[in-house]
Design an enzyme around this catalytic site. Sequence first.
Site, mmCIF file in Angstrom:
data_model
loop_
_atom_site.group_PDB
_atom_site.id
_atom_site.type_symbol
_atom_site.label_atom_id
_atom_site.label_comp_id
_atom_site.label_asym_id
_atom_site.label_seq_id
_atom_site.Cartn_x
_atom_site.Cartn_y
_atom_site.Cartn_z
ATOM 1 N N GLU A 60 52.752 16.895 -17.347
ATOM 2 C CA GLU A 60 52.110 17.543 -18.289
ATOM 3 C C GLU A 60 52.371 17.259 -19.645
ATOM 4 O OE1 GLU A 60 50.819 21.907 -15.943
ATOM 5 O OE2 GLU A 60 51.884 21.726 -18.035
ATOM 6 N N CYS B 156 53.733 17.966 -27.011
ATOM 7 C CA CYS B 156 54.800 18.738 -26.268
ATOM 8 C C CYS B 156 54.968 17.912 -25.120
ATOM 9 C CB CYS B 156 54.346 19.963 -26.130
ATOM 10 S SG CYS B 156 55.577 20.890 -25.045
ATOM 11 N N CYS C 169 61.295 21.476 -12.259
ATOM 12 C CA CYS C 169 62.339 21.815 -12.941
ATOM 13 C C CYS C 169 62.947 22.717 -11.790
ATOM 14 C CB CYS C 169 61.903 22.747 -14.122
ATOM 15 S SG CYS C 169 63.207 23.572 -15.167
ATOM 16 N N CYS D 213 63.524 29.582 -14.013
ATOM 17 C CA CYS D 213 63.119 30.887 -15.131
ATOM 18 C C CYS D 213 61.967 31.694 -14.430
ATOM 19 C CB CYS D 213 62.868 30.516 -16.576
ATOM 20 S SG CYS D 213 64.280 29.605 -17.302
ATOM 21 N N CYS E 154 58.111 31.044 -15.936
ATOM 22 C CA CYS E 154 57.517 29.623 -16.212
ATOM 23 C C CYS E 154 56.998 29.259 -14.841
ATOM 24 C CB CYS E 154 58.953 28.844 -16.629
ATOM 25 S SG CYS E 154 58.260 27.133 -17.050
ATOM 26 N N CYS F 92 53.164 25.875 -20.251
ATOM 27 C CA CYS F 92 53.904 24.870 -19.462
ATOM 28 C C CYS F 92 53.954 25.154 -18.081
ATOM 29 C CB CYS F 92 55.639 24.922 -19.744
ATOM 30 S SG CYS F 92 56.354 23.642 -19.119
#
Length: 344
Positions: A90, A103, A110, A114, A117, A331
Amino acid sequence: MIDIKSLNLQEMTQLLRDMGEPAFRGKQVYTWLHKGVTSFEEMSNLSKPLRAKLQEQCYITVPTVARKQCSAQDGTVKYLWRLGDGNCIETVLMRYHHGNTVCISSQVGCRMGCAFCASTIAGKVRDLTASEILDQVMFTQLDSGLPISNIVLMGIGEPLDNLQNVLKFLELVNSPDGLNIGMRHISLSTCGVVPKIDELAALNLQLTLSVSLHAPDSETRSRIMPVNKAYDVEELFAACHRYFQKTGRRISFEYAMIDGVNDREQDAKELIRLLKGLQAHVNMIPLNHVEESPLKPSSRQAVQRFQKLLEDAGIPATVRRTLGGDIDASCGQLRRKYTKEKNG
């Protein structure tokens, strides 16, 4: 095969020399690539035999738009780019009065885990190459027709977990023969990988380091950010002080306001203690709701209270304007939705 767009100008020149070409050909190829050409055939000032030779030995990364969403509210554009291997990442284009900011992502997925997220839900697939990171800036600019003046490495992935490719990207995007975007117009966000913060500090780059903090104490932070179990809050802040001493650059702290988790008066007081002696700015972020997460955003009153406590203590604190709320602009949301649809 050589990923030719990941080469800097010096490496490009050497590659062309190795092909028996004069040095100036390196700059010609480099310039074409940074204009966003998608094939060697478009390099019209090169001979046909040289174009054939380049085609034989090298490849050009070219992302394609898998999905594009435009906000009717504020003009934010979110791109889901499909990479050469079929993976998707993205990129978000945000329009501000001071210029256009993009961004960008640094990894496919990832591994940081977290809790708030969407990027991390399916884990990390792979690192992006320098060219794939650069492509997000270049092709967003080409597709939108808008000049990009600022870059934030805050998309999918942990930039410091892919540091070598990120550093190469920074060199390329900063190049006067390329997009020529200055380091002071670039922010790099990290969830707090301490050894890599020290590595970055040693390079003394003039970019803005942005630390995703989200909690001022290790017990709370470990609950929502697993990286804290490896590098706790005290270790993280010691690294931030070292970074500031080395670079003299103010550090930005990202702080997602989560109802009942990190938005109390005691949290603000602890944050004030941690920031003592550090030139810092706190960027308070209204939490974006993620379907799979039980965490909820703080109330407007709680956000205002928290901000006042920080400002009264002399700490600059701003509340980030929410952009692209109608287009899954936070995100990982669009990639997650697209993957679920594709897999049924």
